[in-house]
Design a protein around this motif. Sequence first.
Motif, mmCIF file in Angstrom:
data_model
loop_
_atom_site.group_PDB
_atom_site.id
_atom_site.type_symbol
_atom_site.label_atom_id
_atom_site.label_comp_id
_atom_site.label_asym_id
_atom_site.label_seq_id
_atom_site.Cartn_x
_atom_site.Cartn_y
_atom_site.Cartn_z
ATOM 1 N N VAL A 46 -4.261 10.420 -0.518
ATOM 2 C CA VAL A 46 -4.419 9.027 -0.961
ATOM 3 C C VAL A 46 -3.095 8.506 -1.502
ATOM 4 O O VAL A 46 -2.672 7.379 -1.196
ATOM 5 C CB VAL A 46 -5.526 8.918 -2.032
ATOM 6 C CG1 VAL A 46 -5.571 7.529 -2.645
ATOM 7 C CG2 VAL A 46 -6.869 9.306 -1.445
ATOM 8 N N LEU A 47 -2.419 9.318 -2.290
ATOM 9 C CA LEU A 47 -1.142 8.926 -2.873
ATOM 10 C C LEU A 47 -0.094 8.670 -1.791
ATOM 11 O O LEU A 47 0.618 7.667 -1.830
ATOM 12 C CB LEU A 47 -0.658 9.997 -3.841
ATOM 13 C CG LEU A 47 0.526 9.656 -4.723
ATOM 14 C CD1 LEU A 47 0.277 8.397 -5.536
ATOM 15 C CD2 LEU A 47 0.852 10.818 -5.640
ATOM 16 N N ARG A 48 -0.022 9.554 -0.798
ATOM 17 C CA ARG A 48 0.947 9.381 0.299
ATOM 18 C C ARG A 48 0.721 8.065 1.038
ATOM 19 O O ARG A 48 1.671 7.405 1.433
ATOM 20 C CB ARG A 48 0.852 10.538 1.288
ATOM 21 C CG ARG A 48 1.537 11.779 0.835
ATOM 22 C CD ARG A 48 1.522 12.845 1.925
ATOM 23 N NE ARG A 48 2.160 14.044 1.451
ATOM 24 C CZ ARG A 48 1.522 15.102 0.968
ATOM 25 N NH1 ARG A 48 0.195 15.113 0.933
ATOM 26 N NH2 ARG A 48 2.173 16.139 0.537
ATOM 27 N N LYS A 49 -0.536 7.713 1.197
ATOM 28 C CA LYS A 49 -0.877 6.481 1.915
ATOM 29 C C LYS A 49 -0.514 5.243 1.088
ATOM 30 O O LYS A 49 0.086 4.302 1.597
ATOM 31 C CB LYS A 49 -2.368 6.492 2.235
ATOM 32 C CG LYS A 49 -2.782 5.593 3.325
ATOM 33 C CD LYS A 49 -4.251 5.846 3.638
ATOM 34 C CE LYS A 49 -4.624 5.221 4.945
ATOM 35 N NZ LYS A 49 -6.026 5.437 5.272
ATOM 36 N N SER A 50 -0.871 5.259 -0.186
ATOM 37 C CA SER A 50 -0.661 4.079 -1.029
ATOM 38 C C SER A 50 0.778 3.924 -1.518
ATOM 39 O O SER A 50 1.223 2.811 -1.798
ATOM 40 C CB SER A 50 -1.617 4.092 -2.213
ATOM 41 O OG SER A 50 -1.396 5.215 -3.016
ATOM 42 N N PRO A 57 9.627 1.010 -7.858
ATOM 43 C CA PRO A 57 10.745 0.748 -6.956
ATOM 44 C C PRO A 57 10.260 0.569 -5.513
ATOM 45 O O PRO A 57 9.163 1.002 -5.156
ATOM 46 C CB PRO A 57 11.596 2.017 -7.073
ATOM 47 C CG PRO A 57 10.619 3.099 -7.393
ATOM 48 C CD PRO A 57 9.559 2.437 -8.227
ATOM 49 N N VAL A 58 11.094 -0.051 -4.711
ATOM 50 C CA VAL A 58 10.763 -0.323 -3.312
ATOM 51 C C VAL A 58 10.791 0.977 -2.508
ATOM 52 O O VAL A 58 11.783 1.706 -2.529
ATOM 53 C CB VAL A 58 11.746 -1.350 -2.707
ATOM 54 C CG1 VAL A 58 11.486 -1.536 -1.223
ATOM 55 C CG2 VAL A 58 11.650 -2.672 -3.445
ATOM 56 N N PHE A 59 9.675 1.255 -1.807
ATOM 57 C CA PHE A 59 9.599 2.423 -0.937
ATOM 58 C C PHE A 59 10.460 2.176 0.300
ATOM 59 O O PHE A 59 10.419 1.107 0.888
ATOM 60 C CB PHE A 59 8.147 2.668 -0.513
ATOM 61 C CG PHE A 59 8.001 3.751 0.513
ATOM 62 C CD1 PHE A 59 8.112 5.085 0.154
ATOM 63 C CD2 PHE A 59 7.763 3.441 1.836
ATOM 64 C CE1 PHE A 59 7.981 6.097 1.100
ATOM 65 C CE2 PHE A 59 7.625 4.437 2.793
ATOM 66 C CZ PHE A 59 7.731 5.756 2.425
#
Length: 88
Positions: A46-50, A57-59
């Motif tokens: 879930v964390l990887r997706k969100s 900061p900007v991903f």
Amino acid sequence: MGYRQTTGKLGIILDHSRLASRIAINLPEVAELAEQHKFRMPDLAVLRKSIKESKDPVFIEATDVSSILRKKPVKCHVFDAQGYSLKN
């Protein structure tokens, strides 16, 4: 105060990036640290997706990073550190 200075003062070093303009974290390491401190985290899938929606900061991307901590490539989520600072 920037990300590196703040986390360093806390004794937490998770940033694998060799560039001051980037933050590169390995999510399994973050999960391990959270577990050690009894901090409950969302499921890593879930964390990887969100995390890809992060604006502060900007991903930037998930990629192998030449780790300054391990001296070898590490799979990391990379963020733009320009203008980012931890807020109290």
